[in-house]
Enzyme design. Structure first.
Site, PDB file in Angstrom:
ATOM      1  N   GLU A 177      33.442  13.519 -14.043  1.00  0.00           N
ATOM      2  CA  GLU A 177      34.026  13.880 -15.101  1.00  0.00           C
ATOM      3  C   GLU A 177      35.461  13.302 -15.950  1.00  0.00           C
ATOM      4  OE1 GLU A 177      32.342  14.054 -17.874  1.00  0.00           O
ATOM      5  OE2 GLU A 177      33.900  15.379 -19.422  1.00  0.00           O
TER       6      GLU A 177
ATOM      7  N   LYS B 268      35.922   9.882 -18.432  1.00  0.00           N
ATOM      8  CA  LYS B 268      36.808  10.371 -19.366  1.00  0.00           C
ATOM      9  C   LYS B 268      38.035   8.720 -19.457  1.00  0.00           C
ATOM     10  CE  LYS B 268      35.177  12.224 -21.557  1.00  0.00           C
ATOM     11  NZ  LYS B 268      33.874  13.162 -21.703  1.00  0.00           N
TER      12      LYS B 268
ATOM     13  N   TRP C 156      24.956   0.150 -35.035  1.00  0.00           N
ATOM     14  CA  TRP C 156      25.099   0.444 -33.105  1.00  0.00           C
ATOM     15  C   TRP C 156      23.943  -0.923 -33.501  1.00  0.00           C
ATOM     16  CZ3 TRP C 156      22.740   0.718 -28.667  1.00  0.00           C
ATOM     17  CH2 TRP C 156      23.623   0.777 -27.288  1.00  0.00           C
TER      18      TRP C 156
HETATM   19  O1  M6R Z   1      24.225  14.165 -26.571  1.00  0.00           O
HETATM   20  P1  M6R Z   1      24.238  13.719 -25.245  1.00  0.00           P
HETATM   21  O2  M6R Z   1      25.157  14.932 -24.450  1.00  0.00           O
HETATM   22  O3  M6R Z   1      22.844  13.935 -24.852  1.00  0.00           O
HETATM   23  O4  M6R Z   1      25.100  12.543 -25.189  1.00  0.00           O
HETATM   24  C1  M6R Z   1      25.153  12.397 -23.229  1.00  0.00           C
HETATM   25  C2  M6R Z   1      25.576  10.901 -22.678  1.00  0.00           C
HETATM   26  O5  M6R Z   1      25.149  10.421 -24.078  1.00  0.00           O
HETATM   27  C3  M6R Z   1      27.379  11.605 -23.197  1.00  0.00           C
HETATM   28  O6  M6R Z   1      27.995  12.612 -22.619  1.00  0.00           O
HETATM   29  C4  M6R Z   1      28.675  10.586 -23.206  1.00  0.00           C
HETATM   30  O7  M6R Z   1      28.252   9.815 -21.517  1.00  0.00           O
HETATM   31  C5  M6R Z   1      30.013  10.727 -23.720  1.00  0.00           C
HETATM   32  N1  M6R Z   1      30.068   9.767 -24.388  1.00  0.00           N
HETATM   33  C6  M6R Z   1      30.500  10.929 -22.499  1.00  0.00           C
HETATM   34  O8  M6R Z   1      32.270  11.372 -23.111  1.00  0.00           O
END
Ligand code: M6R
Length: 609
Positions: free
Chosen positions: A482, A486, A74
């Site tokens: 949320e 999404k 990435w």
């Molecule tokens: O692994 P984590 O829960 O710390 O990740 C946090 C965010 O990067 C993650 O929730 C991101 O916003 C998602 N892709 C949302 O669907």
């Protein structure tokens, strides 16, 4: 943000590397590459795009070997080009890297003065040259790696091979996860266990500052001072089946549908205890939670929204003040510490750099009471916390977080109830009622999942839109947030969420017939208020798509479409109301033909700033 896999065996390891990279692809999918050692040479295959493209190139070149490393990238430093793809090489040394080297510019200058020419714009290439520089000084590969990493500032997980040492690979870890997989006469390295689970489930988690030498015969681990250390072996409970799609089209769809099971598993300890006990959060639960006077939640993205729901629960149920803050903001501001506060970090991956750094910062301010709500056992954030609540969602592969969110909410609800009990605000009757509500939760979530066909029809109307608004009030406002996240994340439709009462303070200006407005309108004490806000939308010609409970008296009318979720489930309602917004985003993305599991520009575990 990148995935690493490596293998040494007495069979061809290229299929192991490629299979591993496919499972790691969710961590980053800009480019992929492998490097293998054979006939005294390093052979590299690198391609931009997906692993499948690199695999085809490796096949065409008939690449085979018994030692190799692989990487999915990435992009951070340098664009998405083949030259920037890993593995990077220097005079017969090849390596893969996850993380960021902060002093790469100084190192690059120094190495250029020493005569090294750079092929890429990455921070990683300096490490390859630095290791080669020390090999030239007469050190062996392990010693050269140990020497080189002492000059690096930043975060790294590294796997390195050299054409001159075809019997081993060497690895190092600082700030990024790396584990060693133990096989029979063959051994592996990976940034997460999913990459090697087809070969072994016996793993050693490397610790910060560790280096290791991996041969066919065994593994030697060295601590930050380069002295040999013993690290425990673990048996991973990640199963191959949990990493496969099965009958589903996408991992996101699979993970949405797994929620009744995931929630059930996460609830198990609470239901078994039949009580909200500090021990649910770890051996030191009583010690850490006793005397807590407030809660500070730190997280990013979807996990932040889980924390935002928890704020309503914690304040309402336990009476304790609770703040929620985006981790990347908290870590850079002059926060006022209160050692009586419980610092709760929430992270699916347990690796998110901003959340980890926010936790470290909180600890540096004197916060000693720390709890992590996390889905990945042994990951960095829970390891740095005194208490842990592991959600048992199982591997989440889709970049969009779904089952992780709803299981985080289960853990956070248990926290709110436990704090309430410790503060004398939860009597036995209410405790029993909450446990009963939890017991029914998987069933209610399943009912919400059954709405999929109706939601898929709505999605067809969303697919041609460019913008959408999401509204909610109270504890359902974070569910609106949320839902908007999404939708934008996987369908690329611009979506924003507002507390419904805030509409008239600005966003109402956006409403017209082209702007679908999604409303989370459960049968709670705020329903009448939400209805008034919906009138405001209708009066401006806005089209409403309302999720309400089966037992609310809300009816569809012209321009007002209604889908009824199950009967109102009381305090756990935000969990049930999450399902429809997940399904709406999924089906809209499907209609638009986007890459649901690997949306553009994103990656699953965000281990960079
Ligand atoms: O692994 P984590 O829960 O710390 O990740 C946090 C965010 O990067 C993650 O929730 C991101 O916003 C998602 N892709 C949302 O669907």
């Amino acid at each position: 943000m990148c995935g690493i896999v490596g293998a040494i065996a007495d069979r061809d390891v290229v299929p192991v590397l490629i299979d591993g990279l496919k499972r790691l692809e969710y961590r980053g999918y800009d480019s992929a590459g492998i490097a293998v050692i054979g006939d005294g040479e390093v052979r590299r295959v690198r391609r931009t795009g997906r692993v499948a493209e690199m695999e085809a190139a490796a096949r065409a070149d008939n690449v085979q070997a018994t030692l190799g490393i692989g990487h999915t990238r990435w992009a951070t430093h340098g664009g998405v080009t083949e030259a920037n793809a890993h593995p990077h090489a220097s005079h017969g040394v090849a390596l893969v890297h996850n993380g960021i080297i902060e002093n790469h510019e100084q190192q690059r200058e120094r190495l250029q003065q020493l005569g090294y020419a750079f092929e890429s714009q990455t921070d990683t290439e300096v490490i390859a040259h630095l290791i080669h520089h020390y090999l030239k000084d007469g050190l062996d590969l392990l010693a050269a790696l140990q020497r080189a990493v002492k000059e690096l500032h930043g975060a790294y997980a590294l796997a390195v091979v050299s054409r001159k040492e075809p019997h081993r690979m060497v690895v190092a870890r600082m700030g990024c996860p790396l584990l060693v997989g133990l096989g029979e006469g063959e051994n592996f390295v990976a940034s997460d266990v999913s990459a090697i689970v087809q070969a072994t489930r016996r793993v050693i988690f490397l610790e910060e500052g560790d280096t290791a030498e991996i041969t066919r015969a065994g593994v030697r681990v060295f601590g930050a001072d380069d002295a040999p250390v013993e690290r425990d072996e673990h048996l991973s409970d990640v199963s191959l089946a949990s990493l496969e799609l099965g009958p589903y089209r996408h991992f996101m769809q699979k993970e949405i549908h797994e929620q009744p099971r995931a929630i059930g598993d996460t609830l198990e300890a609470i239901i078994d205890a039949n009580a909200f006990e500090p021990a649910l959060f770890g051996r030191d639960g009583a010690q850490v939670l006793d005397g807590v006077e407030g809660v500070q939640i730190l997280a990013c993205g979807t996990s932040f929204y889980a924390g935002s729901v928890a704020r309503y629960w914690i304040e309402a149920i336990s009476g304790l003040p609770c703040s929620v803050e985006i981790a990347s903001e908290y870590r850079y501001r002059q926060a006022v510490a209160n050692p009586k506060q419980l610092v709760v970090t929430i992270s699916q991956s347990g690796e998110t750099l901003d959340t980890m750094e926010a936790l470290k910062y909180a600890k540096s301010l004197g916060h000693d009471r720390t709890l992590s709500i996390c889905n990945v056992p042994e990951s960095a954030i829970p390891r740095a916390s005194r208490l842990v609540f592991y959600t048992r969602a199982g591997a989440e592969i889709g970049v969009a977080s779904t089952k992780a969110f709803t299981t985080q909410l289960v853990g956070l609800f248990a926290l709110a109830a436990t704090l309430a009990k410790l503060h004398g605000r939860l009597d036995a009757e209410r405790e029993a009622a909450y446990i009963e509500d939890l017991r029914h939760l998987p069933g209610s979530v399943q009912h919400a999942l059954n709405l999929e066909p109706q939601i898929a029809l709505w999605a067809e109307r969303f697919a041609p839109k460019h913008h959408a608004l999401f509204l909610g009030r109270g504890v359902h406002y974070p569910i609106a947030l949320e839902g908007a996240l999404k939708l934008k994340e996987i369908s690329y439709i611009h979506a924003e969420a507002y507390p419904a009462g805030e509409l008239k303070h600005g966003p109402l200006a956006l409403v017209d017939a082209d702007m679908p407005v999604v409303v989370i309108a459960p049968k709670d004490g705020l329903l009448e208020k939400v209805k008034s806000n919906m009138q405001e939308v209708r009066a401006r010609g806005g089209e409403l798509f309302v999720f309400t409970d089966a037992d609310s008296n809300f009816e569809a009318s012209e321009g007002v479409h209604v889908i009824r979720t199950p009967r109102h489930v009381g305090v756990l309602s935000p969990i049930v109301h999450t399902i429809p917004v997940q399904l709406l985003a999924y089906h809209t993305a499907l209609s638009r033909g986007t890459d649901v599991d690997k949306p553009r520009n994103l990656a699953k575990a965000v281990t960079v700033e």
